[in-house]
Design an enzyme around this catalytic site. Structure first.
Site, PDB file in Angstrom:
ATOM      1  N   CYS A   1       0.833  -1.209   0.000  1.00  0.00           N
ATOM      2  CA  CYS A   1       0.000   0.000   0.000  1.00  0.00           C
ATOM      3  C   CYS A   1       0.864   1.254   0.000  1.00  0.00           C
ATOM      4  O   CYS A   1       1.793   1.362   0.812  1.00  0.00           O
ATOM      5  CB  CYS A   1      -0.918  -0.004   1.219  1.00  0.00           C
ATOM      6  SG  CYS A   1      -1.922   1.496   1.386  1.00  0.00           S
TER       7      CYS A   1
ATOM      8  N   CYS B   1      -2.460   0.073   9.336  1.00  0.00           N
ATOM      9  CA  CYS B   1      -1.721  -1.186   9.233  1.00  0.00           C
ATOM     10  C   CYS B   1      -0.376  -1.041   9.932  1.00  0.00           C
ATOM     11  O   CYS B   1       0.299  -0.015   9.819  1.00  0.00           O
ATOM     12  CB  CYS B   1      -1.500  -1.560   7.767  1.00  0.00           C
ATOM     13  SG  CYS B   1      -3.015  -2.073   6.910  1.00  0.00           S
TER      14      CYS B   1
ATOM     15  N   CYS C   1      -8.381   1.597  -0.113  1.00  0.00           N
ATOM     16  CA  CYS C   1      -7.751   0.874   0.985  1.00  0.00           C
ATOM     17  C   CYS C   1      -7.519  -0.572   0.539  1.00  0.00           C
ATOM     18  O   CYS C   1      -8.474  -1.270   0.186  1.00  0.00           O
ATOM     19  CB  CYS C   1      -8.638   0.913   2.231  1.00  0.00           C
ATOM     20  SG  CYS C   1      -8.032  -0.130   3.590  1.00  0.00           S
TER      21      CYS C   1
ATOM     22  N   CYS D   1      -9.849 -10.340  21.689  1.00  0.00           N
ATOM     23  CA  CYS D   1      -9.144  -9.626  20.625  1.00  0.00           C
ATOM     24  C   CYS D   1      -7.971  -8.837  21.172  1.00  0.00           C
ATOM     25  O   CYS D   1      -7.371  -8.033  20.446  1.00  0.00           O
ATOM     26  CB  CYS D   1     -10.109  -8.692  19.877  1.00  0.00           C
ATOM     27  SG  CYS D   1     -10.889  -7.454  20.910  1.00  0.00           S
TER      28      CYS D   1
END
Length: 411
Positions: free
Chosen positions: A66, A77, A153, A369
């Protein structure tokens, strides 16, 4: 600028280095590298920095796919500069380190691939864009309110990009969320500036339009805002931006892992706490059958409505609204054969851990998470007689530092 020898990975997408006796948390680096870094933040205890020049590269380093991934750019990211195999190894190291440091548990960890993300890209089915003052969409830079505008994205699912929100200006908007369901539906959730309205530009794909009312509530402006997600043979309705796993393969992968650990038997009494729209409750209810029972607790009103609709063919599954801290007492829940918990990133906390342990379930399945809050809670469970019997970790968020864990605790 400082020159650093980069050490091990740390939780949060950083690596650890030292400079003049102080710890430096470095982004955009990999263990074993020698880098030139720009200091971005300084405290009395440590520094934060971005690696802006790589003097000696790790064999795991790749060119980020990216154009917005790098120092001073998009903060979404963390690991685009590492191979997927290296990313998973880094995440495994983080989970193992958190378990060891916070819970005193020594365990080898393997982070497993989740099907549905080619090359770690094109997986995110729910994307929240921030808007500049002019209404240009992008993502916030790391630890900043500044916004990096983007044209597309790369980790967004192709169905999200079909809507084309980035090609338009969203005046008077603070942000726009785009959702693409496995049922082929789209929704766009607009967060307007206070006392403002947002004109919706023409979109590239049909979508329900909702307005974010704050505190997890959204109001449909166009279309129903109801989305449908399929897992196996069962279809789940999800209202607007209600919680659902963002990786297209995560819901089924996690459900399989939870049911494998929970091993529900016909006639058992199961709890599903923080149950969302009823993904795990449905699996548990199918397994325990009409001679058993499932009791779910969820605090978000829309999710409770969705869960009740999703479980209507399983009348022995009941979902009630409330905070777990209060609901177990309010509904006089004193025991359970098994308990499944899927709390927010902040984890359970000592009060909830103590209350769950009092139910004396033979097994607990903890979906997390955040490995730090998971490890903290596991330490408290250990004090109350529950040991970690097994753990699986899943790469449900490729290119980022996030990792999903499923832990089995037994008395």
């Amino acid at each position: 600028m400082v020159e650093l020898e980069v050490g091990p990975v740390a939780h949060g997408g950083w690596c650890v280095a030292r400079h003049e006796g102080r710890v430096v948390f470095v982004r955009h680096a990999l263990p074993g590298e020698r880098v030139v870094a720009e200091i971005t933040e300084e405290t009395t205890r440590f520094l934060r920095a971005d690696a802006v020049e790589i003097l000696e590269a790790s064999p795991d380093r790749v060119t980020p796919p990216c154009p917005y991934a790098g120092p001073g750019l998009c903060g979404g990211c963390d690991w685009q500069h590492a191979t997927l195999e290296a990313q998973r190894a880094l995440k495994a190291s983080v989970v193992a380190e958190q378990l060891s440091r916070l819970a005193g548990i020594t365990r080898d960890v393997l982070v497993e691939e989740v099907p549905g993300a080619k090359d770690g890209l094109g997986w995110r089915t729910r994307v929240q864009f921030a808007a500049t003052r002019e209404g240009v969409l992008g993502f916030r830079k790391h630890r900043s309110h500044d916004i990096q505008p983007v044209e597309a994205c790369l980790i967004a699912h192709p169905s999200v990009e079909e809507v084309g929100v980035e090609t338009h200006t969203w005046r008077n908007s603070m942000g726009v969320e785009v959702i693409a369901s496995s049922g082929g539906e789209h929704a766009v959730v607009i967060a307007p500036k206070p006392r403002s309205s947002v004109a919706v530009p023409p979109l590239e794909a049909p979508a329900s339009i909702l307005v974010n009312q704050g505190k997890g509530r959204s109001e449909p402006r166009h279309g129903s805002g109801m989305l449908h997600e399929q897992v196996g043979d069962r279809v789940f309705q999800v209202t607007g931006s209600g919680f659902w796993q963002v990786h297209p393969g995560a819901a089924e992968t996690l459900l399989d892992a939870v049911l494998s650990y929970a091993a529900p038997e016909p006639g058992e009494w199961a709890l599903d706490l923080y149950c969302g729209v009823g993904l795990f409750a449905a699996g548990l209810a199918e397994a325990v059958g009409p001679s058993g029972a499932v009791f779910g607790v969820e605090n978000e009103a829309a999710a409770v409505r969705d869960a009740r609709a999703n479980l209507r063919d399983l009348p022995w599954a009941q979902v009630e609204r409330g905070r777990v801290e209060d609901a177990l007492d309010r509904f006089e829940i004193e025991r359970a054969d098994l308990v499944v918990v899927d709390p927010p990133r902040s984890g359970l906390g000592r009060e909830v851990v103590t209350r769950i342990a009092s139910l004396e379930a033979s097994r607990l399945v903890y979906v997390s998470c955040d490995p730090a809050t998971l490890a903290r809670d596991l330490a408290w469970f250990a004090e109350l007689g529950y040991d970690l019997a097994d753990l699986r970790a899943f790469d449900a968020f490729p290119m980022t530092h996030h990792v999903e864990c499923v832990a089995l605790l037994v008395r």
